[in-house]
Enzyme design. Structure first.
Site, PDB file in Angstrom:
ATOM      1  N   TYR A  96     -11.005 -24.281  55.731  1.00 49.67           N
ATOM      2  CA  TYR A  96     -10.127 -25.401  55.191  1.00 49.67           C
ATOM      3  C   TYR A  96      -8.830 -24.614  54.477  1.00 49.67           C
ATOM      4  O   TYR A  96      -7.610 -24.930  54.457  1.00 49.67           O
ATOM      5  CB  TYR A  96     -10.870 -26.398  54.461  1.00 49.67           C
ATOM      6  CG  TYR A  96     -10.015 -27.665  54.032  1.00 49.67           C
ATOM      7  CD1 TYR A  96      -9.670 -28.665  54.511  1.00 49.67           C
ATOM      8  CD2 TYR A  96      -9.056 -27.666  52.705  1.00 49.67           C
ATOM      9  CE1 TYR A  96      -8.927 -29.729  54.512  1.00 49.67           C
ATOM     10  CE2 TYR A  96      -8.456 -28.507  52.361  1.00 49.67           C
ATOM     11  CZ  TYR A  96      -8.392 -29.492  53.082  1.00 49.67           C
ATOM     12  OH  TYR A  96      -7.414 -30.551  52.993  1.00 49.67           O
ATOM     13  N   PHE A 153      19.468 -34.404  66.215  1.00 47.91           N
ATOM     14  CA  PHE A 153      18.552 -34.691  67.194  1.00 47.91           C
ATOM     15  C   PHE A 153      17.700 -35.861  66.622  1.00 47.91           C
ATOM     16  O   PHE A 153      17.957 -36.415  65.384  1.00 47.91           O
ATOM     17  CB  PHE A 153      17.315 -33.551  66.817  1.00 47.91           C
ATOM     18  CG  PHE A 153      16.351 -33.613  68.026  1.00 47.91           C
ATOM     19  CD1 PHE A 153      16.498 -33.522  69.169  1.00 47.91           C
ATOM     20  CD2 PHE A 153      14.960 -34.148  67.461  1.00 47.91           C
ATOM     21  CE1 PHE A 153      15.516 -33.279  70.090  1.00 47.91           C
ATOM     22  CE2 PHE A 153      14.042 -34.117  68.340  1.00 47.91           C
ATOM     23  CZ  PHE A 153      14.240 -33.944  69.509  1.00 47.91           C
ATOM     24  N   THR A 154      17.152 -36.709  67.632  1.00 48.22           N
ATOM     25  CA  THR A 154      16.504 -38.065  67.175  1.00 48.22           C
ATOM     26  C   THR A 154      15.849 -38.379  65.841  1.00 48.22           C
ATOM     27  O   THR A 154      15.909 -39.115  65.103  1.00 48.22           O
ATOM     28  CB  THR A 154      15.862 -38.431  68.527  1.00 48.22           C
ATOM     29  OG1 THR A 154      14.683 -37.569  68.809  1.00 48.22           O
ATOM     30  CG2 THR A 154      16.588 -38.961  69.753  1.00 48.22           C
ATOM     31  N   ASP A 162      17.796 -25.641  61.953  1.00 46.88           N
ATOM     32  CA  ASP A 162      16.859 -26.140  62.604  1.00 46.88           C
ATOM     33  C   ASP A 162      16.591 -25.337  63.504  1.00 46.88           C
ATOM     34  O   ASP A 162      17.472 -24.769  64.485  1.00 46.88           O
ATOM     35  CB  ASP A 162      17.243 -27.387  63.337  1.00 46.88           C
ATOM     36  CG  ASP A 162      16.153 -28.201  64.177  1.00 46.88           C
ATOM     37  OD1 ASP A 162      15.276 -27.306  64.550  1.00 46.88           O
ATOM     38  OD2 ASP A 162      16.034 -29.384  64.518  1.00 46.88           O
ATOM     39  N   LYS A 221       8.455 -26.579  70.798  1.00 52.16           N
ATOM     40  CA  LYS A 221       9.298 -25.699  71.574  1.00 52.16           C
ATOM     41  C   LYS A 221       9.308 -24.215  71.359  1.00 52.16           C
ATOM     42  O   LYS A 221       9.393 -23.320  72.363  1.00 52.16           O
ATOM     43  CB  LYS A 221      11.033 -26.110  71.050  1.00 52.16           C
ATOM     44  CG  LYS A 221      10.831 -27.539  70.442  1.00 52.16           C
ATOM     45  CD  LYS A 221      10.725 -28.696  71.774  1.00 52.16           C
ATOM     46  CE  LYS A 221      10.820 -30.077  71.312  1.00 52.16           C
ATOM     47  NZ  LYS A 221      11.831 -30.302  70.478  1.00 52.16           N
ATOM     48  N   ARG A 260      18.904 -40.381  79.478  1.00 53.11           N
ATOM     49  CA  ARG A 260      19.498 -39.746  78.229  1.00 53.11           C
ATOM     50  C   ARG A 260      20.939 -40.559  78.201  1.00 53.11           C
ATOM     51  O   ARG A 260      21.846 -39.897  78.442  1.00 53.11           O
ATOM     52  CB  ARG A 260      19.639 -38.482  77.823  1.00 53.11           C
ATOM     53  CG  ARG A 260      18.457 -37.680  77.549  1.00 53.11           C
ATOM     54  CD  ARG A 260      17.833 -37.828  75.898  1.00 53.11           C
ATOM     55  NE  ARG A 260      17.022 -39.031  75.631  1.00 53.11           N
ATOM     56  CZ  ARG A 260      16.194 -39.068  74.643  1.00 53.11           C
ATOM     57  NH1 ARG A 260      16.230 -38.203  73.943  1.00 53.11           N
ATOM     58  NH2 ARG A 260      15.146 -40.055  74.543  1.00 53.11           N
ATOM     59  N   PHE A 314      13.630 -47.199  74.872  1.00 55.78           N
ATOM     60  CA  PHE A 314      13.394 -46.183  75.841  1.00 55.78           C
ATOM     61  C   PHE A 314      12.095 -45.805  76.121  1.00 55.78           C
ATOM     62  O   PHE A 314      11.696 -45.346  77.207  1.00 55.78           O
ATOM     63  CB  PHE A 314      14.303 -45.126  75.545  1.00 55.78           C
ATOM     64  CG  PHE A 314      14.211 -44.217  74.515  1.00 55.78           C
ATOM     65  CD1 PHE A 314      14.757 -44.388  73.309  1.00 55.78           C
ATOM     66  CD2 PHE A 314      13.178 -42.844  74.752  1.00 55.78           C
ATOM     67  CE1 PHE A 314      14.367 -43.658  72.152  1.00 55.78           C
ATOM     68  CE2 PHE A 314      13.145 -42.180  73.613  1.00 55.78           C
ATOM     69  CZ  PHE A 314      13.516 -42.739  72.436  1.00 55.78           C
TER      70      PHE A 314
HETATM   71  C1  LIG Z   1      11.716 -31.370  69.263  1.00 57.49           C
HETATM   72  C2  LIG Z   1      12.571 -31.056  68.130  1.00 57.49           C
HETATM   73  C3  LIG Z   1      12.556 -31.624  66.910  1.00 57.49           C
HETATM   74  C4  LIG Z   1      11.260 -32.304  66.430  1.00 57.49           C
HETATM   75  O1  LIG Z   1      10.291 -31.689  66.533  1.00 57.49           O
HETATM   76  P1  LIG Z   1       8.712 -32.447  66.944  1.00 57.49           P
HETATM   77  O2  LIG Z   1       7.839 -31.335  66.962  1.00 57.49           O
HETATM   78  O3  LIG Z   1       8.767 -33.035  68.340  1.00 57.49           O
HETATM   79  O4  LIG Z   1       8.268 -33.273  66.061  1.00 57.49           O
HETATM   80  C5  LIG Z   1      13.579 -31.258  65.952  1.00 57.49           C
HETATM   81  N1  LIG Z   1      14.542 -30.451  66.224  1.00 57.49           N
HETATM   82  C6  LIG Z   1      14.618 -30.115  67.394  1.00 57.49           C
HETATM   83  C7  LIG Z   1      16.249 -29.407  67.835  1.00 57.49           C
HETATM   84  C8  LIG Z   1      14.091 -30.414  68.424  1.00 57.49           C
HETATM   85  O5  LIG Z   1      14.267 -29.995  69.698  1.00 57.49           O
END
Ligand SMILES: *Cc1c(COP(=O)(O)O)cnc(C)c1O
Length: 489
Positions: free
Chosen positions: A87, A139-140, A230, A273, A396, A462
């Site tokens: 842990y 990003f969303t 990011d 990613k 998209r 979506f």
């Molecule tokens: C996928 C992604 C996120 C969010 O990450 P999750 O692991 O899906 O929560 C943030 N920024 C970028 C550029 C991404 O491609």
């Protein structure tokens, strides 16, 4: 500005045109199912022409996303067996920490369960009501977290960014004049940070240049504003800098990554990613910034030495980050995308150029000019491609958007069908099949019609909404497929 250099694999062929070459061998396989078109029609009808609602048992090539479904290396899966279950104070976490420090030279590290969790912590800590956040593009999940904390986004991309056809090598750049204007208009006191997204996801995985990053940094320093990077798609952005920006040809991936991280005050990423299949990290060189964010990790994620990740995921991530330094590993995905985009473009099929980091983007309004935007051409194209090939892409466009206060559809800037290429998952013949079916669909595009809502959820429509085809176009498309392909799958 640099011209967009050819970017296929580094291996030259003798007796044929260069092809991207897989620099890995496949040692674990998963059987795929390509069902007859009649069964695909039934599946897409049941899914309401929404590819999110398809099952993988009905899908041949799953190009929905690159998130959490990249191929892992043998070294990653081996490391997962060595995980130290604890842990607190796990050696697995110590290995990850060491790796992140080596990669980004940031002393303070916070683990989180995925990218949006990092965004939650950064936004809760630094964004308050009335704040303004300049960035190359949203990003969303980033947008949702900034807005829920009362912030407003300013997307200050260059004029090149949203052009479908372009040979600009860095469509993800920030427009420096627009940045100065936002700062002058809203005041530094209302701008907690500037956000830079590597290989800007929603505009086609397009990178920014080191030169642009340095220009942003100069402005930020002059005003005393911090930079948040990011880094979810940073491996590919670094690779594009090496390929396309003069002065970096002979730099190693490690040097470029360090230089990028050095410009940012906070670096965060989604390991879905970058590097593995789960998890995420926030890191910074500032003890003060670390202290501000730290308490939110045990509150939302888990203890400071796992942050919601399993130790096995932590081990896979540590090895995956090390492999990010290997440009022959990283180039697999961009060189396959580049090949695909060049081929599709040469066939006259409208596609976003140049190829980017995570997939190819077909321009649905160019592909289906006879389908009005109100009838969701990108959604129709996603449904039609699945029907004739079993390939699952992602809409998209306007379906991914929301309605305004009066309930009217807000038409999207661009209507794209995204075909994501999970890293190292597909072979060249599978790409050739995809190109071939796209070409057939393009030659028969007059048969494809629009969509209309069957069941439209109020939020995130979506993901869960279902639509119907307008008229019987899917049946006519299936009949033409049978006529041309006989009893082929
Ligand atoms: C996928 C992604 C996120 C969010 O990450 P999750 O692991 O899906 O929560 C943030 N920024 C970028 C550029 C991404 O491609």
């Amino acid at each position: 500005m640099e011209s967009n250099k050819k970017q296929t694999a580094m291996v030259k062929f003798y007796n044929r045109e260069d092809l991207p070459l897989e620099l890995h061998k496949v040692r674990v396989v998963q059987k795929l199912f390509l069902k007859p078109i009649e069964e695909r029609l039934q599946a897409i009808e049941e899914a309401g022409y929404n590819t999110f609602l398809l099952s993988t048992k009905d899908t041949f090539l799953d190009m929905l996303t690159d998130s959490g479904c990249n191929a892992m290396s043998d070294r990653q899966t081996a490391a997962m067996m060595l995980a130290d279950d604890a842990y607190a104070g796990s050696q697995s976490y110590e290995r990850l920490e060491k790796r992140v420090k080596a990669l980004f030279a940031k002393e303070y590290i916070l683990p989180v369960h995925q990218g949006r969790a990092a965004e939650n912590i950064i936004s809760q800590t630094f964004v308050s009501e009335g704040d303004q956040i300049p960035m190359n593009y949203h990003f969303t999940t980033t947008k949702a977290h900034i807005e829920i904390n009362g912030g407003t986004l300013h997307e200050i991309y260059t004029d090149e960014a949203l052009k479908i056809k372009s040979d600009h090598p860095f469509k993800g750049n920030i427009d420096i004049q627009k940045l100065e204007r936002v700062i002058a208009e809203y005041g530094v006191e209302n701008i907690p940070f500037i956000r830079l997204e590597a290989s800007t996801n929603l505009i086609g995985g397009q990178p920014f240049s080191m030169e642009n990053m340095r220009q942003v940094k100069a402005v930020a320093d002059r005003h005393g504003i911090m930079i948040v990077l990011d880094a979810s798609l940073i491996g590919e952005n670094a690779y594009f800098i090496k390929q396309r920006e003069s002065g970096y040809e002979n730099s190693t991936m490690g040097q470029i990554l360090l230089e990028m991280a050095d410009i940012a005050d906070i670096v965060y990423f989604s390991a879905r990613k970058l590097s593995s299949s789960r998890g995420g990290i926030i890191c910074t060189g500032s003890e003060e910034l670390y202290d501000k964010m730290r308490d939110l990790v045990p509150l939302f994620e888990g203890f400071l030495t796992y942050g919601g990740m399993s130790v096995r995921e932590i081990e896979a991530m540590a090895v995956g980050l090390e492999e990010t330094l290997d440009d022959q590993m990283i180039n697999q995905s961009p060189s396959f995308i580049d090949y695909f985009v060049r081929r599709v473009d040469a066939l006259g099929i409208p596609v976003v150029t140049p190829g980017g980091a995570l997939g190819a983007h077909i321009d649905a309004m160019g592909f289906l000019p006879h389908v009005p935007q109100e009838d969701y051409p990108a959604g129709a194209l996603a449904g039609a491609l699945f029907l004739i090939s079993g390939i699952r892409g992602m809409e998209r466009g306007t379906i991914s958007s929301v309605r305004d206060a009066e309930g009217k559809d807000v038409l999207a800037d661009v209507e794209l069908l995204r075909l994501a290429f999970p890293r190292r998952v597909f072979t060249l013949s599978q790409l050739e099949y995809t190109i071939d079916r796209l070409k057939w669909l393009f030659d028969n595009r007059d048969l494809v019609g629009g969509l209309v809502w069957r069941d439209e959820p109020k939020v995130l429509r979506f993901f869960l909404g279902r639509l119907d085809a307008k008229g019987d176009w899917p049946i006519r498309l299936m009949e033409k497929f049978r006529k041309d392909f006989g009893d082929s799958l």
